[in-house]
Design an enzyme around this catalytic site. Structure first.
Site, short mmCIF file in Angstrom:
data_model
loop_
_atom_site.label_atom_id
_atom_site.label_comp_id
_atom_site.label_asym_id
_atom_site.label_seq_id
_atom_site.Cartn_x
_atom_site.Cartn_y
_atom_site.Cartn_z
NE ARG A 138 -3.75 -2.53 2.08
CZ ARG A 138 -4.35 -2.65 2.75
NH1 ARG A 138 -5.06 -1.67 3.41
NH2 ARG A 138 -5.63 -3.28 2.60
CB SER A 198 -20.72 -12.97 11.51
OG SER A 198 -19.48 -11.82 10.97
CE LYS A 233 -16.07 4.52 6.56
NZ LYS A 233 -16.16 2.65 6.44
CB SER A 276 -17.14 -0.09 2.18
OG SER A 276 -16.45 -1.04 1.99
CB THR A 335 -9.62 -3.99 0.60
OG1 THR A 335 -8.08 -3.81 1.75
CG2 THR A 335 -10.29 -3.55 1.23
C1 LIG Z 1 -15.38 2.64 7.12
C2 LIG Z 1 -15.59 1.14 8.04
C3 LIG Z 1 -15.77 0.57 9.44
C4 LIG Z 1 -15.15 1.11 10.91
O1 LIG Z 1 -15.40 3.05 10.88
P1 LIG Z 1 -14.51 4.32 10.73
O2 LIG Z 1 -15.27 5.65 11.49
O3 LIG Z 1 -14.14 5.00 9.79
O4 LIG Z 1 -13.78 3.46 12.29
C5 LIG Z 1 -17.19 0.27 10.19
N1 LIG Z 1 -17.79 -0.86 9.64
C6 LIG Z 1 -17.23 -0.75 7.82
C7 LIG Z 1 -18.44 -1.15 7.17
C8 LIG Z 1 -16.73 0.15 7.16
O5 LIG Z 1 -16.59 0.03 6.13
#
Ligand SMILES: *Cc1c(COP(=O)(O)O)cnc(C)c1O
Length: 408
Positions: free
Chosen positions: A21, A138, A249, A190, A364
């Site tokens: 990365r 899960s 986000k 995501s 990822t």
């Molecule tokens: C980014 C992410 C998190 C973590 O959130 P942060 O506030 O960035 O630590 C948790 N769950 C999912 C699905 C994510 O994509």
């Protein structure tokens, strides 16, 4: 033990695999979102780039609504919180923000954490280590923060096939009837941008008396009439025992949270190490998040413009024959399916076109599922979109990647 050579060998392996990365050194420019200065490695020079992979989905991180609230809070309260929540660190902004979050998700109470990662890790870890004989179910695509919380608890875990109701039901049915059960999943995933059938999952969980834990990190601020997420949009927030989200986000700031009943929140507040033993968020962050949430509860224009731009990007890609993974969310995964080509395309976009899209490689995503994860925002212009499509199209030819005439 020669630790240094161990570290170097592991890093070489990553580089050979194309999975090493490299962080883009960016200087975001308030008021010019999604543009940023890119600092070249060590050269002291910068160039302008357009960011196409930010999770600041709506540009709220640079909204005057948010930044002015943060300036005001710094002037009023100073920089840091000054302690853990228990020992002098609870600031009035934290209290207001928790009330706002509980209201956003239609829950009795909310609890802040320093990030979404910590909220998942600490909440699942605490539930699963303190409830006797509890089992967790899960979704196989759950985020690393949930997986780590589950692992840390050492509770019995069962992984069910992604978004697969029959598999979930079969696995719940196979577990001891008297074991307490928690079903943990996300709304918007995501990387693929697909969306869980929340209500149907809750129906299955109810059949077995299971608690439901929903990560709405990629949906809060984005979906539902007040930005409460997919569960709000679908009118099922009351079906979830816990709704978890991030302030980092779409809300554009930083921090994480859970919402639920008074007793549950009080219990996590009282027993979760990851909540208790860490300094509270700076008051200004809480103030900024509060302003962002309040704004997005009332204003739908950001969400509407965002949707329009997502549609424009998809239409442009389709027209250029560039394959993207169709999904019902705002995430546009352009599939390259090769780690080295993925990184190469990303590098050339940055160097030659001033377009920044980070390559997403293993771990990822799975090997062979390497992609450019494009996140359009309401603030990308038509010219930005046209440039993205034409630059990608050129590289697609140079890389000899397959084109799809149409992707449904
Ligand atoms: C980014 C992410 C998190 C973590 O959130 P942060 O506030 O960035 O630590 C948790 N769950 C999912 C699905 C994510 O994509």
């Amino acid at each position: 033990m020669d630790f240094e050579s161990l570290f170097r060998a592991d890093l070489e392996q990553l580089k050979d695999d194309g999975n090493y990365r490299v962080f883009a050194d960016l200087e975001r420019r308030a008021g010019s979102f999604p543009k940023a200065h890119h600092h070249f490695e060590g050269s002291g020079q910068t160039r302008d780039v357009t960011v196409w992979c930010s999770n600041d989905y709506l540009g709220m991180g640079q909204s005057a609504v948010v930044t002015s609230a943060m300036h005001e809070a710094i002037d009023k309260c100073g920089a840091g919180a000054g302690g853990t929540r228990n020992i002098s660190g609870t600031n009035h902004y934290h209290v207001l923000l928790e009330q706002e979050l509980a209201d956003l998700h239609g829950k009795e109470a909310a609890l802040l954490f320093t990030s979404g990662y910590v909220s998942n890790w600490a909440t699942l870890g605490t539930l699963l280590s303190r409830i006797p004989d509890v089992m967790v179910f899960s979704d196989e695509m759950n985020h690393a923060s949930m997986i780590e919380g589950i692992r840390h608890s050492r509770a019995r875990k069962v992984i069910w096939k992604h978004n697969d109701l029959d598999d979930l039901r079969a696995k719940l049915a196979a577990a001891p009837a008297d074991a307490p059960k928690i079903v943990a999943f996300e709304s918007v995933y995501s990387m693929d941008g697909d969306i869980a059938p929340i209500e149907a999952i809750c129906d299955v969980a109810d059949e077995f008396g299971a608690m439901t834990y929903l990560d709405e990190v990629h949906a809060v601020g984005m979906y539902g009439p007040r930005g409460g997420g997919i569960a709000e949009r679908e009118g099922v927030m009351d079906r979830l025992t816990i709704i978890e989200g991030t302030l980092g986000k779409a809300f554009g700031v930083m921090g994480g949270y859970i919402t639920g009943s008074v007793a549950l929140i009080d219990w996590i507040r009282s027993f979760a190490s990851g909540f208790i033993f860490t300094t509270a968020l700076p008051p200004a962050l809480a103030a900024g998040a509060l302003a962002s949430i309040r704004h997005l509860k009332k204003s739908a224009i950001e969400r509407r413009r965002h949707k329009e731009n997502v549609a424009k990007v998809r239409a442009g890609l389709t027209k250029a024959g560039i394959p993207w993974l169709d999904n019902p969310s705002h995430i546009v995964p352009v599939m390259v399916r090769d780690p080295k080509k993925c990184k190469w395309i990303s590098d050339i976009l940055m160097d030659q076109s001033g377009i920044y899209v980070q390559p997403i490689n293993y771990p990822t995503v799975a090997r062979g599922a390497e992609r450019l994860r494009i996140t359009p925002t309401p603030l990308h212009t038509d010219a930005d979109i046209a440039k993205l499509i034409s630059s990608l199209s050129d590289l697609w030819s140079q890389c000899a990647l397959a084109r799809h005439v149409a992707v449904a």
